[in-house]
Each structure stands twice: as C-alpha cells, then as structure tokens.
Design a protein around this motif. Sequence first.
Motif, short mmCIF file in Angstrom:
data_model
loop_
_atom_site.label_atom_id
_atom_site.label_comp_id
_atom_site.label_asym_id
_atom_site.label_seq_id
_atom_site.Cartn_x
_atom_site.Cartn_y
_atom_site.Cartn_z
N LEU A 153 0.86 -1.19 0.00
CA LEU A 153 0.00 0.00 0.00
C LEU A 153 0.89 1.24 0.00
O LEU A 153 1.72 1.42 0.90
N LYS A 166 -1.69 -1.47 -4.04
CA LYS A 166 -2.76 -0.46 -4.03
C LYS A 166 -2.12 0.92 -3.87
O LYS A 166 -1.68 1.29 -2.80
N SER A 213 -2.23 5.15 -3.82
CA SER A 213 -3.19 6.13 -3.32
C SER A 213 -4.16 6.53 -4.43
O SER A 213 -3.78 6.64 -5.60
N ALA A 245 -10.55 4.00 0.55
CA ALA A 245 -10.41 3.28 1.82
C ALA A 245 -11.04 1.90 1.78
O ALA A 245 -10.62 1.00 2.50
N GLY A 291 -8.43 -0.26 0.47
CA GLY A 291 -7.36 -0.34 1.45
C GLY A 291 -7.68 -1.28 2.58
O GLY A 291 -6.85 -2.08 3.03
N HIS A 292 -8.93 -1.21 3.07
CA HIS A 292 -9.36 -2.12 4.15
C HIS A 292 -9.37 -3.56 3.67
O HIS A 292 -8.95 -4.48 4.39
N SER A 315 -5.83 -5.04 3.70
CA SER A 315 -5.23 -5.36 5.00
C SER A 315 -5.99 -6.41 5.78
O SER A 315 -5.43 -7.05 6.68
N PHE A 339 3.05 -0.95 4.29
CA PHE A 339 2.25 0.27 4.14
C PHE A 339 3.11 1.49 4.39
O PHE A 339 3.91 1.53 5.34
N THR A 367 -3.76 5.56 10.02
CA THR A 367 -4.07 4.47 9.10
C THR A 367 -3.17 3.27 9.34
O THR A 367 -3.61 2.11 9.24
N ILE A 389 -4.34 -0.63 9.88
CA ILE A 389 -3.84 -1.73 9.04
C ILE A 389 -3.20 -2.82 9.90
O ILE A 389 -3.44 -4.02 9.70
#
Length: 493
Positions: free
Chosen positions: A149, A176, A178, A209, A212-213, A216, A226, A232, A236
């Motif tokens: 990330l 992933k 930004s 997000a 992103g979630h 993780s 990350f 954040t 994570i």
Amino acid sequence: MSVKKLSMIVGGRRVESETGERIDSVNPFNQEIWSTVPRANVADVENAYQSARDAFATTWRDTTGVARGALMHRLAEKLVERSHELSRTETIDNGKVIRETYRQMLFAAKNYRFLAGYADKLYGQTIPLDKSSLFDYTIAEPAGVAGLLVAWNSPVQLLTNKLAPALCAGCTVVIKPSEYASATTIELAEMALEVGFPAGVINVVTGDAVAGHAMSSSRNVDKLSFTGGPHTGVLIAQEAAKNLVPVTLELGGKSPNIIFEDADLSAAIPGALAGIFGAAGQSCISGSRLLVQRSVYSKVVDELGTRASSIRLGNPLDQETEMGPVANKSQYDRILRFVDVGRRSGARVVAGGSAVNTGEFRQGYFIAPTIFADVSPAMEIAQEEIFGPVLSIIPFEDDEEAVTIANGTKYGLASGLWTRDLSRAHKIAKRLEAGTVWINTYRTNAAQAPFGGVKSSGYGRERGLDAVREYLHVKNVMIDLDAEIGDPFSMRV
C-alpha cells in the motif's frame, strides 16, 4: 487536456472494477481532472490476491534467483528509458516538481539494479550442532503473496522501496496506490509485463479506503507493507493482526534537523532549506523541526527567512520551478489549518504564512514557503506532522537540550545534525531516536542503505538487504544421520 481512462492490472490484463465506478485524478497545479481510475471493492481485491497466489504457486516460486534478477535489471532499464515520460506523469498527478520526479525515476532504477544482484544470493547456512550425528541447515524462502500500500507523495519511489525487495525475495504482489496518484504505479506494472514478468506476479488495484481495508483484512495475503500516516498504519496493523499477517510500516515523522554553533552555516542553511522545502515539505523525512543553538540562532533565522522568501513557485513541469503546489485539496486545507494554529500559538512568522492564490497560482494548491521562529517544543506545530512547506525553528542551549528536544515527539523516522566536531557528531547520532541520522547532509538517500523508523514512525526496514529479509521466511531443516533408535518418550536434545 483529454481525460485518460486508466485500468487496473490483474493477472496480466487490464481490468475494470466490479461495479464500474471510477475516481477522478486532479492535477493540483490547475485543479483539472486529467485521468480516472477504477474504484475497487472487496471482490476486486480478492481477485487480485488470488491472481498473485496462482502465479506464486504455478510460476514464480520456482523461478530461479538468476531469472528474477535478470527481470529486475530489465525493469530498471525500462524505467530509465521511460524516465522523462514517467516523471511528467507523476508531476501532473501529484504536483511535485519535475526536477525531482525525474531524479526519483533514476533512483528507483538504482534500487531494482542493486537488489537484482541479491536475488541469486539469498543463501541459507549450515549450523554446527552439539551432536555430530545431526546435520542442520536453513533455507530462505519467500513469504508468498505481499500486499503493498503506497502513499501519494512519491508513488514510484515508495513502491520501489517495497516492490524491489519483494521481487528479489521471490514474492508475488498486489499493489494499491493512493487514489490521489495512481497513474505511474499502473504504468510501472505494464512495463513489468513488457519486460517479461509473468502474468499475476505484479497486480495493481486502485481505489479508496474500501480497497485499502480489503487489502489489509484479507486472509489471502502473507505479508503487508504500508507507507502513510500513523492513524491508518494502526488500523492496518490491527486488521492484519487478526490473521497474523506480518506488516512493515513507514508512518512519517517530525524529524529534527539540528544546527550546532560550530557548524558550517554555508552548508547547514541550504541543508535546512532542502530538508523542509524540497518536495514542498511533502516528504516523510522532511526536517520540519529546525533546532538551532542560541549563539547562531538569530543569524540562521534571518538567513532562512530571506532565502525562503525567494524560492521560485510555479508550474511543476517547468524545470526552473523550485516548489510546486501541494498534492491535493485535503492536504492543502490541512496545512493551512496548521499555519493558523502556529499563528495563534504565538510563534513568529518569518516567511510565508499564507496560501498563494493570485495570478498564475489562482487555480493551484499553492502555499508560500512558511517559517515559524521562536517555537516552543510543546507547540502543536512542533509535535504534529504537517506534511507541507512549514518549518518550526526551535532554539537550544547545549547538546543535552538538543537531544531532549529532538527526541521529544512520538516520531522517530529521520534526523540530521550539522557540526564540525566529529566526536559530538557520533555521540549525538547514537542518542537520537531515529531510524536515519544524517551528519552534515539532509534528505540524502542510497539504494544500499536501510530505511525505516522507530516509535510512531513505524517498524521494519525498506531499501538495502534489510528490506529483503522483510519478505523472507527462514526454514530450518534437521537430518538425523544416526541409525540408533532413541527413547520415544523423551525429547532428543
């Protein structure tokens, strides 16, 4: 400018998100939408992880280190070949001046080349035991599928910090980037396919997000890395811990840059400027706290104020521009809030202190290079990471106070000190709570040197051989060469 429609890269193919939703990418220089990327959901992320797992099981884990290294060298060559194009794209995407994004492309290539040389040298070892009948050795094996990330401020370089060691170790990856700056990550994945990386080894999902979630919290990943903010990073780490997935975290800093009275000010003052106004202060290693010994304090403050006021703002695509806009609206608003906090706290404005929004700067997210003097170590602007062109200058009396102030935040990523006294330099370096200490330089990087933080700046290391170890598991193999049968009800030791 026409709007580019970018796609994710999964299993060697360009793909769209399951829902078809997209996210706009805004050029911070003029607020124009210049591209869009898919908004991935949980299913999209899981598809990418499965693609990486399939590639690991069927192709990549049995690819020799020699072959992996050769591919990494080819990727480095492609990076250099397309460095001008990539730097332009990244500058449009996040506003960083092209004179820096171009050098970052070349530095990224150095990282791939350096670790390519280690891909076939990840040796295990034989271990002599206290019983001659036992033969023991270790094997360094890839962790498996890695989720990477990446933050928006330096997409290609931050990705390289993770991708180069992961590929060296033999991992497959899902990246992933930004949602604010995804373009060069997608282009790099396409370049990897062009030079021969097997489909599924490098996958890219884009989104916010939600993605992103999903990255993780998945049960289908073996390692996470990350780069971003501490808040954040904690989330994570918590999600990863539920599945016992190890994490490397690089979470920014509030780095002290210390000028002692015996320093060469002709070097230290430009070093202080570079530490905070390079990349418009949008760097995790920014020297955003400048500690200056009282005997030279006034001179340093006055000189920095004069120099900061003459920094050339402008179009980041112009080679003459020294500082461009900040990367996005939310960061622009955050920085200006901190500038207001600094004013209200009683710190003295030496330079800047406002947005720049007239004339050619009317449409961009420009903030004047800002310096606060007479800052107390306890002030919010001296404690919180602003991530923008805002410098807090703090006076100190002696070495002891300098160390106390320097270590007096929750962060511990980078630090710098300027002195002609070699003994002092080594003593202070040993006491600073930071993953990197620069002496008589600042914001200087090397592919061979490990990078990472302590305290709330995270844990684990990127770059150098230490980074490769983050993506390896050590397996122990023990062989009994003795035909004698031991006691089955007692551990053999």
